[in-house]
Design a protein around this motif. Sequence first.
Motif, PDB file in Angstrom:
ATOM      1  N   ALA A  54       0.694  -1.235   0.377  1.00  0.00           N
ATOM      2  CA  ALA A  54      -0.190   0.376  -0.179  1.00  0.00           C
ATOM      3  C   ALA A  54       0.752   1.148   0.155  1.00  0.00           C
ATOM      4  O   ALA A  54       2.075   1.599   0.992  1.00  0.00           O
ATOM      5  N   VAL A  55       0.287   2.302  -0.738  1.00  0.00           N
ATOM      6  CA  VAL A  55       1.783   3.550  -1.193  1.00  0.00           C
ATOM      7  C   VAL A  55       0.109   4.429  -0.708  1.00  0.00           C
ATOM      8  O   VAL A  55      -0.879   4.997  -0.991  1.00  0.00           O
ATOM      9  N   ASP A  56       0.821   5.636   0.897  1.00  0.00           N
ATOM     10  CA  ASP A  56       0.072   6.048   1.715  1.00  0.00           C
ATOM     11  C   ASP A  56      -1.556   5.969   1.567  1.00  0.00           C
ATOM     12  O   ASP A  56      -2.330   6.227   1.318  1.00  0.00           O
ATOM     13  N   GLN A  57      -1.149   4.878   1.916  1.00  0.00           N
ATOM     14  CA  GLN A  57      -2.627   4.087   2.752  1.00  0.00           C
ATOM     15  C   GLN A  57      -3.808   3.134   1.077  1.00  0.00           C
ATOM     16  O   GLN A  57      -5.371   3.067   1.389  1.00  0.00           O
ATOM     17  N   GLN A  58      -3.267   3.723  -0.176  1.00  0.00           N
ATOM     18  CA  GLN A  58      -4.356   2.740  -0.946  1.00  0.00           C
ATOM     19  C   GLN A  58      -3.340   1.876  -1.951  1.00  0.00           C
ATOM     20  O   GLN A  58      -1.997   1.330  -2.032  1.00  0.00           O
ATOM     21  N   LEU A  59      -4.063   0.533  -2.318  1.00  0.00           N
ATOM     22  CA  LEU A  59      -3.190  -0.503  -2.371  1.00  0.00           C
ATOM     23  C   LEU A  59      -2.847   0.214  -3.871  1.00  0.00           C
ATOM     24  O   LEU A  59      -3.439   0.535  -4.604  1.00  0.00           O
ATOM     25  N   ALA A  60      -1.955  -0.492  -4.215  1.00  0.00           N
ATOM     26  CA  ALA A  60      -0.743  -0.499  -4.876  1.00  0.00           C
ATOM     27  C   ALA A  60       0.205  -1.929  -5.363  1.00  0.00           C
ATOM     28  O   ALA A  60       0.169  -2.354  -5.155  1.00  0.00           O
ATOM     29  N   ASP A  61       1.016  -1.262  -6.973  1.00  0.00           N
ATOM     30  CA  ASP A  61       1.527  -2.005  -7.674  1.00  0.00           C
ATOM     31  C   ASP A  61       2.829  -2.308  -7.564  1.00  0.00           C
ATOM     32  O   ASP A  61       3.331  -0.999  -6.587  1.00  0.00           O
ATOM     33  N   PHE A  62       3.369  -2.640  -7.416  1.00  0.00           N
ATOM     34  CA  PHE A  62       5.382  -3.311  -7.360  1.00  0.00           C
ATOM     35  C   PHE A  62       5.894  -1.750  -7.929  1.00  0.00           C
ATOM     36  O   PHE A  62       6.650  -1.839  -7.701  1.00  0.00           O
ATOM     37  N   ASP A  63       5.016  -1.215  -8.757  1.00  0.00           N
ATOM     38  CA  ASP A  63       6.001  -0.724  -9.938  1.00  0.00           C
ATOM     39  C   ASP A  63       5.361   0.934  -9.243  1.00  0.00           C
ATOM     40  O   ASP A  63       5.708   1.904 -10.197  1.00  0.00           O
ATOM     41  N   ALA A  64       4.275   0.992  -8.797  1.00  0.00           N
ATOM     42  CA  ALA A  64       4.150   2.631  -8.655  1.00  0.00           C
ATOM     43  C   ALA A  64       4.890   3.043  -8.002  1.00  0.00           C
ATOM     44  O   ALA A  64       5.892   3.042  -7.450  1.00  0.00           O
ATOM     45  N   PRO A  65       4.832   4.351  -9.101  1.00  0.00           N
ATOM     46  CA  PRO A  65       6.287   5.675  -8.690  1.00  0.00           C
ATOM     47  C   PRO A  65       5.805   6.053  -6.816  1.00  0.00           C
ATOM     48  O   PRO A  65       4.955   6.127  -5.713  1.00  0.00           O
ATOM     49  N   LEU A  66       6.774   6.808  -6.511  1.00  0.00           N
ATOM     50  CA  LEU A  66       6.828   7.155  -5.193  1.00  0.00           C
ATOM     51  C   LEU A  66       7.313   8.264  -4.856  1.00  0.00           C
ATOM     52  O   LEU A  66       7.389   9.138  -3.599  1.00  0.00           O
ATOM     53  N   ALA A  67       6.957   9.550  -5.322  1.00  0.00           N
ATOM     54  CA  ALA A  67       7.966  10.767  -5.656  1.00  0.00           C
ATOM     55  C   ALA A  67       6.282  11.094  -5.133  1.00  0.00           C
ATOM     56  O   ALA A  67       5.013  11.285  -4.874  1.00  0.00           O
ATOM     57  N   GLY A  68       7.108  11.835  -3.563  1.00  0.00           N
ATOM     58  CA  GLY A  68       5.693  12.649  -3.028  1.00  0.00           C
ATOM     59  C   GLY A  68       5.491  12.390  -1.689  1.00  0.00           C
ATOM     60  O   GLY A  68       4.460  11.890  -1.353  1.00  0.00           O
ATOM     61  N   VAL A  69       5.657  10.307  -1.673  1.00  0.00           N
ATOM     62  CA  VAL A  69       4.962   9.821  -0.655  1.00  0.00           C
ATOM     63  C   VAL A  69       5.659   9.519   0.839  1.00  0.00           C
ATOM     64  O   VAL A  69       6.772   9.917   0.434  1.00  0.00           O
ATOM     65  N   ARG A  70       4.707   9.705   1.418  1.00  0.00           N
ATOM     66  CA  ARG A  70       4.301  10.084   2.816  1.00  0.00           C
ATOM     67  C   ARG A  70       4.794   8.170   3.639  1.00  0.00           C
ATOM     68  O   ARG A  70       5.445   8.252   4.366  1.00  0.00           O
ATOM     69  N   GLU A  71       4.074   7.147   3.560  1.00  0.00           N
ATOM     70  CA  GLU A  71       4.091   6.105   4.047  1.00  0.00           C
ATOM     71  C   GLU A  71       3.587   4.817   3.015  1.00  0.00           C
ATOM     72  O   GLU A  71       2.884   4.864   1.913  1.00  0.00           O
ATOM     73  N   VAL A  72       4.668   3.291   3.194  1.00  0.00           N
ATOM     74  CA  VAL A  72       4.595   2.467   2.154  1.00  0.00           C
ATOM     75  C   VAL A  72       4.360   0.971   3.390  1.00  0.00           C
ATOM     76  O   VAL A  72       5.563   1.224   4.105  1.00  0.00           O
ATOM     77  N   ALA A  73       3.679   0.416   3.097  1.00  0.00           N
ATOM     78  CA  ALA A  73       3.657  -0.876   3.089  1.00  0.00           C
ATOM     79  C   ALA A  73       3.109  -1.652   2.583  1.00  0.00           C
ATOM     80  O   ALA A  73       2.526  -2.316   1.668  1.00  0.00           O
ATOM     81  N   PHE A  74       4.048  -2.828   3.494  1.00  0.00           N
ATOM     82  CA  PHE A  74       4.174  -3.935   3.145  1.00  0.00           C
ATOM     83  C   PHE A  74       3.307  -5.438   3.506  1.00  0.00           C
ATOM     84  O   PHE A  74       3.797  -5.426   5.388  1.00  0.00           O
ATOM     85  N   PHE A  75       2.658  -5.909   2.763  1.00  0.00           N
ATOM     86  CA  PHE A  75       1.973  -7.323   4.324  1.00  0.00           C
ATOM     87  C   PHE A  75       1.622  -8.420   3.687  1.00  0.00           C
ATOM     88  O   PHE A  75       1.485  -8.232   2.233  1.00  0.00           O
ATOM     89  N   PRO A  76       1.019  -9.992   3.764  1.00  0.00           N
ATOM     90  CA  PRO A  76       0.534 -10.465   3.649  1.00  0.00           C
ATOM     91  C   PRO A  76      -0.744 -10.118   2.764  1.00  0.00           C
ATOM     92  O   PRO A  76      -1.089  -9.287   3.401  1.00  0.00           O
ATOM     93  N   PRO A  77      -1.263 -10.783   1.494  1.00  0.00           N
ATOM     94  CA  PRO A  77      -2.650 -11.121   1.392  1.00  0.00           C
ATOM     95  C   PRO A  77      -4.001 -11.044   2.507  1.00  0.00           C
ATOM     96  O   PRO A  77      -3.600 -11.360   3.498  1.00  0.00           O
TER      97      PRO A  77
END
Lengths: 81, 81, 146, 146
Positions: A54-77
């Motif tokens: 999740a990128v800034d608390q929205q589900l995302a893909d692994f190729d999602a850009p991180l410019a300006g992002v404050r929070e990235v989360a990793f977790f299982p399904p």
Amino acid sequence: MDVLYFAWVRERIGLPREKVDADVATVMDLVEVLRAREDRYDAAFSDLSALRVAVDQQLADFDAPLAGVREVAFFPPMTGG
Amino acid sequence: MDVLYFAWVRERIGLPREKVDADVATVMDLVEVLRAREDRYDAAFSDLSALRVAVDQQLADFDAPLAGVREVAFFPPMTGG
Amino acid sequence: MRIAVQEGPFDLGAEADAFARGRCVSGAIVTFTGVVRDVAGGLKAMEIEHYPGMTETALTEIATEAERRWALEDCLIIHRHGTLAPGEMIMMVATAALHRKDAFEAAEYLMDYLKSRAPFWKREITGDGAEWVASRDEDEAALTRW
Amino acid sequence: MRIAVQEGPFDLGAEADAFARGRCVSGAIVTFTGVVRDVAGGLKAMEIEHYPGMTETALTEIATEAERRWALEDCLIIHRHGTLAPGEMIMMVATAALHRKDAFEAAEYLMDYLKSRAPFWKREITGDGAEWVASRDEDEAALTRW
């Protein structure tokens, strides 16, 4: 940025969140930076098909850009309900 | 046997139940006997596609046999729920 | 299984609580509640006629068939008759199953059969008089799903 | 719409009553309740981890999408986190609509998305230790229906 870990990802890495300052363009770049750190990170990220991000608390893909992002989360399904 | 009427069939015929002693083999025979009685019966049974029938409290067809049957009911399509 | 045909109101909360209480096998509990609706405005009352004796038999058969088709731990049907005001609850069903798919499908099955195969007839009372509620083609069509 | 993410228990009966009370437009109210099940026996507790902040956002988005897709008068999601015993209620959803098809479909949609798109993770505690509940392929497949 803040990097958060949940469920067995949190257990395997050994902490729930940390600050990471790295020059990374995408989630995948961040994963590579983390994997290079220590074995426990490498183990946690060894099978990306078993992980969600999740990128800034929205589900995302692994190729999602991180410019300006404050929070990235990793977790299982997720297993809600 | 007892013949019961519900909803607008009851209203049109003007009574909720009656005893009918007739030598009838099927529901359809019973319908013909009733229709021959009076206009209000004839009107109630004028469109059989708008009617449903239960024989001894089980939904049945108009060609269902009446041998040994104690109770026949006529009513419009059900609107439960 | 519990089947109740009654004139008086039922307590949705109490019924749902009682139905759900202490289940350790069923992971999934579904309830459906039908309410007297006044969409157009002007509805004074809903009268529900039924066929005493056949009603209980029909509801029991419908519930028994649902328990045969799906892996249910339990199911409940409550249906009222008599005169109801807009906003009053007409009926409820509840299903309990290990998996949510079974609980949902069985509840929908119960509702589809209650609509067209249980001997109830509704009449709406408005300022203009009383009118029997017509059966809907889509309710009959819904049965073909099962 | 009401979304609640909480550690403490909720009262199904009171929630169902409050949700259903005084509805004159909605003819159909569906609830789904999830219960901690102990199918094999030996389950001591279920621990539910979540992602504070994202959880509320995700549930609100799921409910908003349900209200966009179906003609709902209202919907409710309650989901617990923390440590729960077998038989305890984990979560519930409720939907109110004019027609039963909308209420049922929206409730199933909410459940399908809660299962795989809301950031909760379950762990089962037994005498043998603790184990994360694996996601099920059929839960992911259920999303293709919508």
